[in-house]
Design a protein around this motif. Structure first.
Motif, PDB file in Angstrom:
ATOM      1  N   ARG A 355       0.824  -1.204   0.000  1.00 43.96           N
ATOM      2  CA  ARG A 355       0.000   0.000   0.000  1.00 43.96           C
ATOM      3  C   ARG A 355       0.862   1.259   0.000  1.00 43.96           C
ATOM      4  O   ARG A 355       0.527   2.256  -0.649  1.00 43.96           O
ATOM      5  CB  ARG A 355      -0.933  -0.018   1.208  1.00 43.96           C
ATOM      6  CG  ARG A 355      -2.186  -0.838   0.977  1.00 43.96           C
ATOM      7  CD  ARG A 355      -3.090  -0.847   2.175  1.00 43.96           C
ATOM      8  NE  ARG A 355      -2.774  -1.938   3.076  1.00 43.96           N
ATOM      9  CZ  ARG A 355      -3.507  -2.271   4.127  1.00 43.96           C
ATOM     10  NH1 ARG A 355      -4.580  -1.573   4.421  1.00 43.96           N
ATOM     11  NH2 ARG A 355      -3.173  -3.283   4.875  1.00 43.96           N
ATOM     12  N   SER A 356       1.971   1.226   0.748  1.00 45.18           N
ATOM     13  CA  SER A 356       2.872   2.383   0.772  1.00 45.18           C
ATOM     14  C   SER A 356       3.475   2.636  -0.605  1.00 45.18           C
ATOM     15  O   SER A 356       3.601   3.790  -1.039  1.00 45.18           O
ATOM     16  CB  SER A 356       3.987   2.160   1.801  1.00 45.18           C
ATOM     17  OG  SER A 356       3.473   2.077   3.110  1.00 45.18           O
ATOM     18  N   VAL A 357       3.847   1.552  -1.296  1.00 46.05           N
ATOM     19  CA  VAL A 357       4.363   1.712  -2.662  1.00 46.05           C
ATOM     20  C   VAL A 357       3.283   2.308  -3.552  1.00 46.05           C
ATOM     21  O   VAL A 357       3.542   3.195  -4.378  1.00 46.05           O
ATOM     22  CB  VAL A 357       4.846   0.356  -3.215  1.00 46.05           C
ATOM     23  CG1 VAL A 357       5.239   0.489  -4.687  1.00 46.05           C
ATOM     24  CG2 VAL A 357       6.038  -0.151  -2.409  1.00 46.05           C
ATOM     25  N   GLY A 358       2.040   1.843  -3.385  1.00 42.33           N
ATOM     26  CA  GLY A 358       0.943   2.403  -4.162  1.00 42.33           C
ATOM     27  C   GLY A 358       0.730   3.878  -3.877  1.00 42.33           C
ATOM     28  O   GLY A 358       0.477   4.674  -4.795  1.00 42.33           O
ATOM     29  N   MET A 359       0.831   4.267  -2.602  1.00 45.01           N
ATOM     30  CA  MET A 359       0.713   5.685  -2.249  1.00 45.01           C
ATOM     31  C   MET A 359       1.802   6.509  -2.927  1.00 45.01           C
ATOM     32  O   MET A 359       1.552   7.614  -3.436  1.00 45.01           O
ATOM     33  CB  MET A 359       0.789   5.848  -0.732  1.00 45.01           C
ATOM     34  CG  MET A 359      -0.367   5.241   0.028  1.00 45.01           C
ATOM     35  SD  MET A 359      -0.083   5.299   1.815  1.00 45.01           S
ATOM     36  CE  MET A 359      -1.446   4.294   2.411  1.00 45.01           C
ATOM     37  N   SER A 360       3.022   5.975  -2.929  1.00 47.17           N
ATOM     38  CA  SER A 360       4.126   6.690  -3.580  1.00 47.17           C
ATOM     39  C   SER A 360       3.903   6.804  -5.079  1.00 47.17           C
ATOM     40  O   SER A 360       4.164   7.851  -5.688  1.00 47.17           O
ATOM     41  CB  SER A 360       5.449   5.965  -3.302  1.00 47.17           C
ATOM     42  OG  SER A 360       5.730   5.941  -1.925  1.00 47.17           O
ATOM     43  N   LEU A 361       3.414   5.716  -5.696  1.00 49.93           N
ATOM     44  CA  LEU A 361       3.135   5.765  -7.126  1.00 49.93           C
ATOM     45  C   LEU A 361       2.026   6.771  -7.431  1.00 49.93           C
ATOM     46  O   LEU A 361       2.109   7.530  -8.404  1.00 49.93           O
ATOM     47  CB  LEU A 361       2.725   4.373  -7.621  1.00 49.93           C
ATOM     48  CG  LEU A 361       3.839   3.328  -7.716  1.00 49.93           C
ATOM     49  CD1 LEU A 361       3.251   1.955  -8.005  1.00 49.93           C
ATOM     50  CD2 LEU A 361       4.843   3.713  -8.791  1.00 49.93           C
ATOM     51  N   GLY A 362       0.975   6.768  -6.594  1.00 53.74           N
ATOM     52  CA  GLY A 362      -0.106   7.731  -6.798  1.00 53.74           C
ATOM     53  C   GLY A 362       0.381   9.156  -6.672  1.00 53.74           C
ATOM     54  O   GLY A 362       0.042  10.025  -7.490  1.00 53.74           O
ATOM     55  N   THR A 363       1.200   9.417  -5.649  1.00 51.47           N
ATOM     56  CA  THR A 363       1.739  10.761  -5.451  1.00 51.47           C
ATOM     57  C   THR A 363       2.618  11.180  -6.630  1.00 51.47           C
ATOM     58  O   THR A 363       2.473  12.280  -7.175  1.00 51.47           O
ATOM     59  CB  THR A 363       2.558  10.818  -4.156  1.00 51.47           C
ATOM     60  OG1 THR A 363       1.727  10.444  -3.055  1.00 51.47           O
ATOM     61  CG2 THR A 363       3.114  12.208  -3.911  1.00 51.47           C
ATOM     62  N   ALA A 364       3.530  10.279  -7.022  1.00 48.64           N
ATOM     63  CA  ALA A 364       4.448  10.604  -8.123  1.00 48.64           C
ATOM     64  C   ALA A 364       3.686  10.847  -9.421  1.00 48.64           C
ATOM     65  O   ALA A 364       3.995  11.786 -10.175  1.00 48.64           O
ATOM     66  CB  ALA A 364       5.452   9.469  -8.301  1.00 48.64           C
ATOM     67  N   PHE A 365       2.674  10.026  -9.687  1.00 49.17           N
ATOM     68  CA  PHE A 365       1.921  10.166 -10.938  1.00 49.17           C
ATOM     69  C   PHE A 365       1.153  11.481 -10.977  1.00 49.17           C
ATOM     70  O   PHE A 365       1.189  12.209 -11.977  1.00 49.17           O
ATOM     71  CB  PHE A 365       0.971   8.985 -11.105  1.00 49.17           C
ATOM     72  CG  PHE A 365       0.120   9.071 -12.335  1.00 49.17           C
ATOM     73  CD1 PHE A 365       0.679   8.973 -13.595  1.00 49.17           C
ATOM     74  CD2 PHE A 365      -1.250   9.251 -12.234  1.00 49.17           C
ATOM     75  CE1 PHE A 365      -0.094   9.061 -14.744  1.00 49.17           C
ATOM     76  CE2 PHE A 365      -2.047   9.335 -13.371  1.00 49.17           C
ATOM     77  CZ  PHE A 365      -1.463   9.239 -14.630  1.00 49.17           C
ATOM     78  N   VAL A 366       0.459  11.809  -9.886  1.00 51.97           N
ATOM     79  CA  VAL A 366      -0.323  13.042  -9.862  1.00 51.97           C
ATOM     80  C   VAL A 366       0.588  14.261  -9.968  1.00 51.97           C
ATOM     81  O   VAL A 366       0.312  15.196 -10.735  1.00 51.97           O
ATOM     82  CB  VAL A 366      -1.186  13.116  -8.585  1.00 51.97           C
ATOM     83  CG1 VAL A 366      -1.881  14.474  -8.475  1.00 51.97           C
ATOM     84  CG2 VAL A 366      -2.229  12.009  -8.596  1.00 51.97           C
TER      85      VAL A 366
END
Length: 440
Positions: A355-366
């Motif tokens: 989930r933390s990796v997903g949060m980082s990916l979401g942040t980086a993408f946005v």
């Protein structure tokens, strides 16, 4: 400060989950809360950047609380209450994150002092510490020791993976540091798998890395983490954009973005978290995960197509947040059903990392989409099409997640109990005794 906290969390979380399996959850949770309390007080009383970073690193131990709490529940609750309790605890993750944004908007309006946030964190940690102190102590359920070499390799691999995701916009996505870190992450994480196969008591058993249900659960955790941060950041950017300059948006303040547009979705988690538990109990973790992905996808689709009115943005964000809460409610039940009791801590820790990796990916993408080809002006603003792309990508990922979960996960068959067995289970539960486990 954000990156230091996240990187420290990736190192602490699997180690704390394993320590809970070995030595009992209560003492490890108490130790974690003490470290978090000290880190919060340090951050609240200093204006030195190095000391503030040290406080944020200490606070990162809090990421280990979730898998420890999930592992604690089967020890303290009868089986008939377990599914709902795990769903409630897990669903509160998204509720807490949302309320954190709202409280930040309140405390930081008009240039508030950031020290207030750390004093609030210290106060909440003290309350949690007092509550956990009242829990009975249970012996550990695992044998062996902590795989320090495996923990070091896993921590290094995750740091190499998350660091470029957090810093890619500043370094450049095609730069040597980003590509070098990502390449190193692949090499180290592959090495972790090969190393753990040869260890008598591995930190992460190869079964967790190859079992289809657990792999799907971690992929779902990746998607849910992405969705939660993508909707928070994209909606915040959308509603704060001045319409006179960009042709879209509402010109909302930080406080209004938190309270008006984001708080309804997170406050709704107080209802949707226990509702998610009922869905898991009634339909199973698989069906609940599919419902979560479909609901999140519908919310992203609505935000992509309809975002000209306040109610449209609120409803779309509410749908995504509710889907995330339902998904968080289903994951612990799915994982606990697939691993041995001695592996629940580390298994949920691995899912927390996903989930933390997903949060980082979401942040980086946005952030990447918002800073790409901005509208020229004193303050660069993202174009409307860029935010629509974020929502459309979220909808596409939700559709993929729904299909993967529906096709890859087997349907659990509940045990068929006779009337005498049901009555006996009720007696066991009422007496506080362990209910016999019956195979399907």
């Amino acid at each position: 400060m954000v990156t230091a906290n996240l990187l420290a969390a990736t190192v602490f979380t699997p180690m704390l989950g394993r320590l809970g399996d070995l030595h009992g959850r209560r003492p490890v949770i108490l130790g974690v809360l003490i470290v978090v309390l000290l880190g919060s007080v340090l951050a609240a009383t200093t204006s030195s950047l190095p000391l503030l970073l040290a406080g944020r690193v200490a606070q990162a131990a809090s990421f280990g609380l979730f898998p420890l709490a999930i592992g604690l529940l089967p020890e303290e609750l009868p089986p008939q209450r377990l599914t709902g309790a795990m769903a409630l605890v897990s669903g509160m993750l998204s509720v807490g994150a949302g309320f954190g944004l709202a409280v930040t908007g309140l405390l930081m309006r008009d240039g508030g002092d950031y020290h207030q946030l750390f004093w609030l964190a210290a106060a909440l940690t003290a309350v949690g510490l007092a509550g956990v102190w009242l829990l009975p102590r249970r012996a550990g359920v695992a044998t062996g020791g902590l795989d320090w070499a495996g923990a070091a390799l896993l921590g290094l691999g995750l740091v190499l993976l998350l660091l470029p995701l957090e810093e890619g916009n500043g370094w450049g996505w095609g730069s040597v540091p980003v590509l070098g870190c990502l390449t190193g992450a692949v090499i180290v994480l592959v090495g972790v798998v090969r190393f753990e196969r040869r260890v008598t008591h591995p930190l992460v058993s190869t079964r967790m890395l190859t079992h289809r249900a657990i792999v799907v659960a971690n992929a779902a955790g990746l998607f849910l983490g992405f969705s939660m941060f993508a909707v928070f950041l994209a909606v915040s950017a959308l509603v704060q954009t001045p319409p006179a300059v960009a042709g879209y948006g509402f010109g909302a303040s930080v406080l209004a973005a938190s309270l008006v547009y984001l708080l309804p979705g997170t406050a709704g988690g107080i209802i949707s978290a226990p509702l998610g538990g009922r869905l898991v109990a009634r339909f199973g973790a698989k069906s609940t995960l599919v419902i979560a992905a479909v609901l999140a996808g519908a919310g992203f689709t609505m935000l992509a197509a309809l975002h000209a009115s306040t109610w449209q943005v609120i409803v779309g964000a509410l749908m995504v947040n509710t889907g995330v809460t339902f998904g968080y409610a289903a994951l612990p039940a799915l994982i606990v059903a697939q691993v041995e009791p001695a592996e629940t801590g580390i298994a949920n820790s691995v899912n927390s990392i996903a989930r933390s990796v997903g949060m980082s990916l979401g942040t980086a993408f946005v952030v990447t989409m918002m800073t790409r080809n901005p509208i020229a002006g004193p303050v660069p603003l993202p174009r409307e099409s860029q935010l629509v792309t974020v929502f459309m990508v979220g909808a596409a990922l939700a559709a993929i997640a729904a299909v993967v979960v529906a096709r890859a996960l087997p349907r659990a068959q509940p045990p068929k109990l006779t009337v005498p067995e049901v009555e006996a289970d009720e007696v066991y539960g009422a007496a506080g005794l362990d209910v016999p486990v019956r195979q399907p």
